[in-house]
Each structure stands twice: as C-alpha cells, then as structure tokens.
Design a protein around this motif. Structure first.
Motif, PDB file in Angstrom:
ATOM      1  N   GLU A   1       0.821  -1.207   0.000  1.00 23.11           N
ATOM      2  CA  GLU A   1       0.000   0.000   0.000  1.00 23.11           C
ATOM      3  C   GLU A   1       0.859   1.263   0.000  1.00 23.11           C
ATOM      4  O   GLU A   1       0.517   2.248  -0.648  1.00 23.11           O
ATOM      5  N   ILE A   2       1.944   1.251   0.764  1.00 26.36           N
ATOM      6  CA  ILE A   2       2.728   2.485   0.869  1.00 26.36           C
ATOM      7  C   ILE A   2       3.935   2.498  -0.069  1.00 26.36           C
ATOM      8  O   ILE A   2       4.528   3.546  -0.293  1.00 26.36           O
ATOM      9  N   ALA A   3       4.293   1.324  -0.634  1.00 26.39           N
ATOM     10  CA  ALA A   3       5.537   1.278  -1.417  1.00 26.39           C
ATOM     11  C   ALA A   3       5.327   1.712  -2.865  1.00 26.39           C
ATOM     12  O   ALA A   3       4.227   1.647  -3.400  1.00 26.39           O
ATOM     13  N   ASP A   4       6.419   2.184  -3.479  1.00 24.86           N
ATOM     14  CA  ASP A   4       6.411   2.501  -4.908  1.00 24.86           C
ATOM     15  C   ASP A   4       6.961   1.331  -5.705  1.00 24.86           C
ATOM     16  O   ASP A   4       6.448   0.988  -6.754  1.00 24.86           O
ATOM     17  N   ASP A   5       8.060   0.755  -5.200  1.00 26.93           N
ATOM     18  CA  ASP A   5       8.708  -0.347  -5.893  1.00 26.93           C
ATOM     19  C   ASP A   5       8.765  -1.558  -4.968  1.00 26.93           C
ATOM     20  O   ASP A   5       8.737  -1.411  -3.752  1.00 26.93           O
ATOM     21  N   ALA A   6       8.862  -2.729  -5.567  1.00 23.80           N
ATOM     22  CA  ALA A   6       8.861  -3.942  -4.755  1.00 23.80           C
ATOM     23  C   ALA A   6       9.826  -4.980  -5.308  1.00 23.80           C
ATOM     24  O   ALA A   6      10.055  -5.065  -6.520  1.00 23.80           O
ATOM     25  N   TYR A   7      10.413  -5.750  -4.383  1.00 21.91           N
ATOM     26  CA  TYR A   7      11.225  -6.908  -4.730  1.00 21.91           C
ATOM     27  C   TYR A   7      10.716  -8.079  -3.911  1.00 21.91           C
ATOM     28  O   TYR A   7      10.273  -7.888  -2.778  1.00 21.91           O
ATOM     29  N   VAL A   8      10.805  -9.264  -4.482  1.00 19.98           N
ATOM     30  CA  VAL A   8      10.455 -10.461  -3.724  1.00 19.98           C
ATOM     31  C   VAL A   8      11.667 -11.388  -3.724  1.00 19.98           C
ATOM     32  O   VAL A   8      12.272 -11.648  -4.764  1.00 19.98           O
ATOM     33  N   LEU A   9      12.011 -11.850  -2.519  1.00 20.03           N
ATOM     34  CA  LEU A   9      13.128 -12.782  -2.355  1.00 20.03           C
ATOM     35  C   LEU A   9      12.579 -14.178  -2.089  1.00 20.03           C
ATOM     36  O   LEU A   9      11.585 -14.338  -1.385  1.00 20.03           O
ATOM     37  N   GLU A  10      13.251 -15.171  -2.656  1.00 21.17           N
ATOM     38  CA  GLU A  10      12.899 -16.549  -2.358  1.00 21.17           C
ATOM     39  C   GLU A  10      14.191 -17.346  -2.321  1.00 21.17           C
ATOM     40  O   GLU A  10      14.974 -17.293  -3.275  1.00 21.17           O
ATOM     41  N   ASN A  11      14.416 -18.056  -1.246  1.00 22.66           N
ATOM     42  CA  ASN A  11      15.647 -18.841  -1.079  1.00 22.66           C
ATOM     43  C   ASN A  11      16.906 -18.058  -1.436  1.00 22.66           C
ATOM     44  O   ASN A  11      17.806 -18.558  -2.101  1.00 22.66           O
ATOM     45  N   GLY A  12      16.948 -16.815  -1.007  1.00 23.55           N
ATOM     46  CA  GLY A  12      18.146 -16.025  -1.203  1.00 23.55           C
ATOM     47  C   GLY A  12      18.342 -15.478  -2.600  1.00 23.55           C
ATOM     48  O   GLY A  12      19.433 -15.017  -2.926  1.00 23.55           O
ATOM     49  N   ALA A  13      17.308 -15.507  -3.430  1.00 24.07           N
ATOM     50  CA  ALA A  13      17.435 -14.933  -4.769  1.00 24.07           C
ATOM     51  C   ALA A  13      16.225 -14.051  -5.072  1.00 24.07           C
ATOM     52  O   ALA A  13      15.135 -14.292  -4.551  1.00 24.07           O
ATOM     53  N   VAL A  14      16.440 -13.041  -5.907  1.00 29.73           N
ATOM     54  CA  VAL A  14      15.343 -12.145  -6.267  1.00 29.73           C
ATOM     55  C   VAL A  14      14.468 -12.844  -7.316  1.00 29.73           C
ATOM     56  O   VAL A  14      14.965 -13.263  -8.363  1.00 29.73           O
ATOM     57  N   VAL A  15      13.166 -12.986  -7.029  1.00 34.93           N
ATOM     58  CA  VAL A  15      12.275 -13.634  -7.993  1.00 34.93           C
ATOM     59  C   VAL A  15      11.264 -12.646  -8.583  1.00 34.93           C
ATOM     60  O   VAL A  15      10.536 -12.968  -9.499  1.00 34.93           O
TER      61      VAL A  15
END
Lengths: 243, 289
Positions: A196-210
């Motif tokens: 809700e408040i963010a402009d950009d997003a990253y998702v991590l899974e098992n130590g890697a950006v997915v």
C-alpha cells in the motif's frame, strides 16, 4: 541518482551460501519494499547493505559511493539510518540515553523534534528501554535512526509483534518519510500493507530475487501475494490479529 | 581492641579501594571488548614506577596526575597494535596475549628499575598520623580512599552524563547496534581500554605511597579484583564497586580473628555468592542499573 544500488551480492554465513546474486535498487525519494517469507534472506540482504555481514562478492553503491567494504559506522555516516529487526533498543538505557547514542548528522531531525513527533517517547523519557511496550520500542528505534538525519532509511520488519492499530501508526510514519524527501527500503512480512505504501517492490525466495517491479504491478498479482502471505487476504487479516 | 578493630577496618577499606580501582578498569575492558586483561597488574606497577621516576622533577602531585596518563597512553598503543586484532575471536586468544603482556611488562620494570623494592615518598603532611589516639591511621590512608572515591565518582558521572559514556554503556549490551548508529566502535573500544588502564595506573601510584615498589606488586591485586567482579556481577559496574569493598573489608576483618584465612575468605565469599546467586550480587541489573 539512485539512493542505493546492490549488484550480484553473494553472502555467506560460514559455509552456507545465503544470498545468490541479489541485486536491487532503491530510487531516490521512493519507498522500496523487499518482501519474502521467513528465511528468504531479507535480513541478510539488509545486513549486507549496511556493512554488518559484508558480501563475499558483489557491489553495494550508496549515493554514488562504493560502500561494499565500508564498516557499519561509515555506511551510517553517509546518511543511512537502520532500524534493525527486533528493534534492538538498549534495555539498560533510558529513552533519553537511547537517543544520545546515534551520530547526529546535521539536518531537520533533533531530539526536540523527535519528542514532538513521538509524544509518547517524551512522556517516557526517563524510563528504561526494557520498560517500554513493543510499540514504544519501535517508535524509539525509528526515532534513534532519524537522529542521524538519514537520506536513506532502512527498516527491518518494523511491524513485527505489534498490535494492528500500532502497525497502522508505524506504516503511516514510514510513508511520511517519503514526503520528508527520504528514500526508504522496507523489509516486511506484512505484504499487503507494505505494498500500500511502497512505490517499488522486490520479492526474495531462497536467497534470490524472484520479482522486481512496481508495487502496483505486484499488488495485481493475487496468486503471488497469496503465496507470499501464505494465506488469503481474509486469513491474513486473521493472522495479524493473532499476532 | 577497639583500636585493633579500627585498624583492620581501615586496612580492609583501603585494600578494598584498590580492588575497586583495579576491578572497575578490568570490568570496563571486559564489558566492551570481551577481553580479560591479565596485564592489568603490570600496568599498575608501571604506573607506580613511572611516578617514582618523575617525582624528583615534577613532585608528588604532578606524578600522581601524569603517571596514570602515560600508562594509559601505553595501554592505548598496545590496544591499537595488538589487542584489537583479537576482538571477536575466541576469548582464549586475548587471554593468552594479555597473559604474555603481563610477563613482558613485569620483566620490563624489573630490567629498568631492578627487582628490589624502591621507596616512594609522599608529602610529609600526608605521612603523619591523624592523631595520637589514631596513631595507626596516617593522613595518606584517608587520602588514598578520597582519591579512589573521586575517581570512582568521576567515572560513574562520565558514564551517565557524557555521550561517550552513554555509548560505552550501550555497547556493553549491543555493540553491533551502536555501530550501525554511526559510532566508530573501534575508537570507542580504544578509548574505553585507555580509561581502564588509566585507573590501573592511578591505583599503582597510590599503592606506591603505601607499600614499597616491586615489579610484581600488581599480582596480589589481580586475582581479588577478578573475584570482586564475579561477586558483584559481571557487566555491572556498581556491582564491581560493591564486590571490591565487600571482599576488602571481609579480608581486613578476618585478619583480626584468623590471619591465615585472610586470603582464603574472599574465595569463600565468591563460592557462597555463586551458589546462592550465580549472576553475582547486582548482576541482574544492566550497567549502572
């Protein structure tokens, strides 16, 4: 210029390889959120960025400076405020004393302004850290980082263990930092509120950006959000109350 | 009998005051750097010898002020060049290093000043007894206790009211968080180490006026100072203060009734405290808690 750029971070704890080629960018004046389930490597990523657990390979650039091998205090001195996981208030010090620990860079934030914005801290200034409630500790941890007058504020799960009403307050404060001209990197378990408040997003899974993209785009991806939150929206709301 | 009792009580207080100065310095270093400084007694002796050498030139008062500063500077040099390399490693490494430094310091003083005791003269008015009734208490004894009280009071004020002092207390529990808040913890540890060594040097100058100067004069103070820290509670400076005074007084009083047990009694106290309250008397509170 970006506030922070991380490229190809590989971080180890002893022999275990935790982060695999993690890259992310925090744009200036925007809120970037880093999401992921427990153990995905979110805290390790932050620790690699601020110099607490330097990456074995890769590069961290903060406000144009290569800080990969900087000591934590030198990273902070560039104007990086860090609110650690679990708040890490000094339990043996009073609120007032907790606020004397950080390096005070010149800027808008002073102890007087902190007490103005967080009146609860002013009331409890003579209390020791260990006597504060979870919400008060979170306010203190944020206030402590603000005294550095950061250009970049990094928060590690600020909503952890707080009552829902307090969580709203915390998110409102974090969102307010953007209007102060600060760049924010926010690690959270509370996926929906962060988006809700963010402009950009990253998702991590098992130590890697997915996932890397805008927050709005990720909000539309209900399947991914469900996988991240580990439940439907309704269940998530229930989880929050239970916590 | 009353006089004998008084004599032993003042003796106990004075020896306790020395334990306190030694133990506070050891405690500061242990709390912030995790180093058990076995060389502390060597720094103490060095303080006495430097004061002895400087006294003909700058007098008693100058030596009292300057000798601890010089010892602290030496401590700072050793910390920067050697001890700091072992921070964060197995405590055994720093223990071995400071143990070795203790021998080096002691043999250095023996080499420079000789193995025989040297006399350190204090100003005549301090050497005089307080009164005819209290002929066994010299002004110097009172003076020592007063200087220790001022040093301890100053240390506690410093830790409570200055920014550096607050950071030292914060770092005792969570040095990592202190570092991400922009504080150079390497510098903080160095400063803190020098402060601890300063207290050892001061104790050395004061002790020289009472006992004679010998290279191993710190040895007899080192173990009781560790006991004082354990009795008071590791991590608590008020505890260290209490522990030092307690075991000093106890050994002073026991000397009166059973002289041969005077050294053993402090270990008995430690054993009892550890059995009943393993954290030490004030160990549960944080520093200055």
């Amino acid at each position: 210029m970006s506030a922070l750029v991380a490229e190809g971070l590989n971080t180890f704890y002893g022999k275990s390889h935790i982060l695999h080629d993690v890259g992310l960018t925090v744009a200036e004046g925007r809120i970037t959120t880093l999401l992921g389930r427990n153990g995905a490597g979110k805290t390790t990523t932050l620790r690699s960025l601020v110099g607490l657990t330097p990456p074995r390979t890769g590069r961290v650039t903060i406000f144009g400076q290569d800080t990969t091998r900087f000591a934590p205090f030198a990273v902070a001195a560039l104007g990086v405020g860090y609110v650690p996981e679990g708040r890490r208030i000094f339990p043996n010090l009073t609120v007032e004393e907790n606020l004397r620990v950080p390096l005070e860079r010149p800027g808008n934030w002073s102890v007087a302004r902190v007490y103005e914005v967080f009146p609860r801290l002013a009331e409890r200034r003579q209390n020791r850290g260990r006597q504060l409630s979870g919400g008060e500790q979170e306010m203190l941890a944020i206030a402590r980082a603000l005294l550095l007058n950061p250009r970049l504020l990094i928060l590690d799960e600020p909503s952890q263990g707080l009552a829902p009403l307090i969580v709203r307050d915390v998110f409102r404060i974090v969102a307010g930092m953007r209007t102060e001209g600060m760049s924010v990197l926010l690690v959270e378990q509370n996926v929906r509120m962060s988006l809700e408040i963010a402009d950009d997003a990253y998702v991590l899974e098992n130590g890697a950006v997915v996932y890397a993209g805008t927050a709005a785009q990720l909000t539309g991806d209900e399947a991914r959000i469900r996988a991240l939150a580990g439940a439907t929206a309704e269940d998530w709301a229930f989880d929050e109350r239970a916590a | 009998m009353t006089e004998l009792l008084l004599f032993n009580v003042t003796n106990g207080l004075i020896i306790g005051a020395f334990y306190v100065l030694m133990a506070l310095g050891l405690s500061l270093i242990l709390n912030l750097s995790g180093v058990i400084n076995f060389a502390h007694g060597g720094f103490l002796a060095l303080g006495g010898y430097i004061a002895f050498t400087m006294q003909p030139f700058i007098g008693f008062w100058g030596a009292l002020l300057l000798a601890p500063v010089l010892v602290a500077v030496l401590g700072l040099l050793l910390e920067r060049t050697m001890i700091r390399r072992l921070y964060g490693r197995d405590p055994l490494y720093s223990l071995l290093l400071t143990f070795g430094l203790a021998f080096i310091l002691q043999d250095f003083t023996r080499y420079v000043w000789g193995a025989n005791g040297l006399p350190f003269t204090v100003p005549a008015f301090l050497a005089a007894p307080i009164s005819d009734q209290l002929f066994f208490v010299t002004w110097y004894r009172l003076f020592m206790v007063a200087v220790v009280a001022i040093a301890v009071g100053g240390l506690f004020l410093f830790l409570r009211y200055t920014r550096t002092g607050v950071r030292i207390r914060a770092g005792t529990l969570d040095l990592e968080t202190v570092s991400v808040l922009g504080v150079n913890v390497g510098g903080l540890r160095a400063y803190n180490f020098a402060l601890g060594i300063f207290l050892a040097g001061l104790a050395g100058v004061l002790a020289s006026g009472q006992l004679s100067l010998v290279p191993n004069m710190g040895d007899s103070l080192l173990m009781p100072s560790f006991v004082a820290i354990i009795v008071g509670g590791v991590g608590s400076l008020p505890g260290t203060l209490l522990g030092g005074l307690l075991i000093g007084l106890a050994s002073g009083l026991v000397t009166l009734f059973w002289p041969s047990a005077a050294d053993a009694v402090i270990y008995v106290i430690m054993a009892i405290v550890l059995l009943l309250r393993p954290r030490g008397l004030l160990g549960e509170e944080g520093m200055l808690g």
